[in-house]
Write a protein that holds these residues in place. Structure first.
Motif, mmCIF file in Angstrom:
data_model
loop_
_atom_site.group_PDB
_atom_site.id
_atom_site.type_symbol
_atom_site.label_atom_id
_atom_site.label_comp_id
_atom_site.label_asym_id
_atom_site.label_seq_id
_atom_site.Cartn_x
_atom_site.Cartn_y
_atom_site.Cartn_z
ATOM 1 N N ASP A 1 22.927 -1.397 -44.226
ATOM 2 C CA ASP A 1 24.316 -1.354 -44.661
ATOM 3 C C ASP A 1 24.772 0.038 -45.100
ATOM 4 O O ASP A 1 25.904 0.197 -45.533
ATOM 5 C CB ASP A 1 24.448 -2.287 -45.879
ATOM 6 N N THR A 2 23.836 0.988 -45.038
ATOM 7 C CA THR A 2 24.215 2.344 -45.447
ATOM 8 C C THR A 2 23.740 3.356 -44.410
ATOM 9 O O THR A 2 22.777 3.092 -43.661
ATOM 10 C CB THR A 2 23.560 2.706 -46.807
ATOM 11 N N LEU A 3 24.373 4.507 -44.403
ATOM 12 C CA LEU A 3 24.006 5.578 -43.469
ATOM 13 C C LEU A 3 23.111 6.579 -44.185
ATOM 14 O O LEU A 3 23.444 7.037 -45.285
ATOM 15 C CB LEU A 3 25.273 6.315 -43.000
ATOM 16 N N ASN A 4 21.984 6.923 -43.536
ATOM 17 C CA ASN A 4 21.274 8.089 -44.064
ATOM 18 C C ASN A 4 21.883 9.309 -43.374
ATOM 19 O O ASN A 4 22.798 9.183 -42.525
ATOM 20 C CB ASN A 4 19.765 7.971 -43.837
ATOM 21 N N LYS A 5 21.371 10.499 -43.651
ATOM 22 C CA LYS A 5 22.038 11.707 -43.145
ATOM 23 C C LYS A 5 22.003 11.753 -41.614
ATOM 24 O O LYS A 5 22.977 12.113 -40.966
ATOM 25 C CB LYS A 5 21.385 12.961 -43.731
ATOM 26 N N ARG A 6 20.891 11.314 -41.038
ATOM 27 C CA ARG A 6 20.764 11.380 -39.577
ATOM 28 C C ARG A 6 21.751 10.410 -38.908
ATOM 29 O O ARG A 6 22.409 10.743 -37.934
ATOM 30 C CB ARG A 6 19.323 11.032 -39.181
ATOM 31 N N GLU A 7 21.847 9.209 -39.508
ATOM 32 C CA GLU A 7 22.778 8.226 -38.949
ATOM 33 C C GLU A 7 24.221 8.724 -39.062
ATOM 34 O O GLU A 7 25.036 8.553 -38.147
ATOM 35 C CB GLU A 7 22.624 6.885 -39.685
ATOM 36 N N LEU A 8 24.524 9.362 -40.214
ATOM 37 C CA LEU A 8 25.885 9.896 -40.396
ATOM 38 C C LEU A 8 26.170 10.972 -39.347
ATOM 39 O O LEU A 8 27.244 10.991 -38.731
ATOM 40 C CB LEU A 8 26.051 10.492 -41.800
ATOM 41 N N LYS A 9 25.181 11.850 -39.115
ATOM 42 C CA LYS A 9 25.353 12.922 -38.128
ATOM 43 C C LYS A 9 25.591 12.328 -36.742
ATOM 44 O O LYS A 9 26.494 12.738 -36.011
ATOM 45 C CB LYS A 9 24.121 13.835 -38.098
ATOM 46 N N GLN A 10 24.797 11.297 -36.386
ATOM 47 C CA GLN A 10 24.964 10.660 -35.067
ATOM 48 C C GLN A 10 26.374 10.066 -34.945
ATOM 49 O O GLN A 10 27.050 10.239 -33.940
ATOM 50 C CB GLN A 10 23.907 9.564 -34.884
ATOM 51 N N LEU A 11 26.825 9.398 -36.012
ATOM 52 C CA LEU A 11 28.152 8.763 -35.974
ATOM 53 C C LEU A 11 29.233 9.823 -35.803
ATOM 54 O O LEU A 11 30.099 9.736 -34.938
ATOM 55 C CB LEU A 11 28.385 7.955 -37.244
ATOM 56 N N ILE A 12 29.170 10.859 -36.629
ATOM 57 C CA ILE A 12 30.222 11.894 -36.624
ATOM 58 C C ILE A 12 30.275 12.616 -35.280
ATOM 59 O O ILE A 12 31.338 12.786 -34.684
ATOM 60 C CB ILE A 12 29.966 12.881 -37.778
ATOM 61 N N THR A 13 29.116 13.021 -34.785
ATOM 62 C CA THR A 13 29.123 13.808 -33.541
ATOM 63 C C THR A 13 29.528 12.951 -32.343
ATOM 64 O O THR A 13 30.242 13.407 -31.444
ATOM 65 C CB THR A 13 27.727 14.420 -33.268
ATOM 66 N N LYS A 14 29.135 11.670 -32.366
ATOM 67 C CA LYS A 14 29.442 10.799 -31.217
ATOM 68 C C LYS A 14 30.854 10.217 -31.302
ATOM 69 O O LYS A 14 31.534 10.085 -30.296
ATOM 70 C CB LYS A 14 28.385 9.672 -31.209
ATOM 71 N N GLU A 15 31.276 9.837 -32.519
ATOM 72 C CA GLU A 15 32.511 9.041 -32.646
ATOM 73 C C GLU A 15 33.736 9.832 -33.085
ATOM 74 O O GLU A 15 34.849 9.327 -33.017
ATOM 75 C CB GLU A 15 32.279 7.887 -33.646
ATOM 76 N N LEU A 16 33.506 11.055 -33.578
ATOM 77 C CA LEU A 16 34.653 11.862 -34.044
ATOM 78 C C LEU A 16 34.651 13.252 -33.429
ATOM 79 O O LEU A 16 34.956 14.246 -34.100
ATOM 80 C CB LEU A 16 34.630 11.947 -35.581
ATOM 81 N N PRO A 17 34.361 13.342 -32.112
ATOM 82 C CA PRO A 17 34.228 14.667 -31.487
ATOM 83 C C PRO A 17 35.531 15.462 -31.474
ATOM 84 O O PRO A 17 35.523 16.680 -31.578
ATOM 85 C CB PRO A 17 33.773 14.344 -30.065
#
Lengths: 105, 105
Positions: free
Chosen positions: A26-42
């Motif tokens: 239910d929470t993002l660690n730093k790697r998951e956050l990075k994956q989300l940001i780079t993939k979903e908010l390019p």
């Protein structure tokens, strides 16, 4: 389901696509956050390949400093996007909406 | 544009479809808020045809008490939806995600 309901639920689903990958689902660690940001908010966030940028975003979002970003904490990113990069869209929408309708309408 | 960017921008667009109708094009008066809620959140919010309910929602959202709901104030409604009606969806997602994958996968 209406478009707005679809958008609200869609944001939850996208968050969870990444939060389930490692550790607490239910929470993002730093790697998951990075994956989300780079993939979903390019188109919305710049320099996201740059680790110091990710470190700063993660630090800002992790309000309770527990080393993870919850969905509620993640929503602070939305606010900054609406005030920042997406505010240009707000501006465009305002300009479009405040112009008189074209003569042919 | 990614799905997440589409969702974020979609929420802004829907807000503005209603905010432009009367008065300041960037804020909702009570009537515009009622139209948005009843039309766009029919499965998420109950009793929205009931005026006291609308009065209460409007009063809660109008944080600065200026008689209008800005986009930033409107986002508080999202938070309450995610903690409330949409939290069931969060629950379903959690249950789906925390179950082991079916044997045939």
């Amino acid at each position: 389901m209406t478009k707005l309901e679809d958008h609200l639920e869609g944001i939850i689903n996208i968050f969870h696509q990444y939060s389930v990958r490692v550790g607490h689902f239910d929470t993002l660690n730093k790697r998951e956050l990075k994956q989300l940001i780079t993939k979903e908010l390019p188109q919305t966030l710049q320099n996201t390949k740059d680790q110091p940028t990710i470190d700063k975003i993660f630090q800002d979002l992790d309000a309770d400093k527990d080393g993870a970003v919850s969905f509620e904490e993640f929503r602070a990113l939305e606010s900054s996007l609406w005030r920042g990069p997406l505010s240009a869209d707000l501006g465009n929408i305002r300009r479009q909406l405040s112009q008189p309708p074209p003569a042919f309408l």
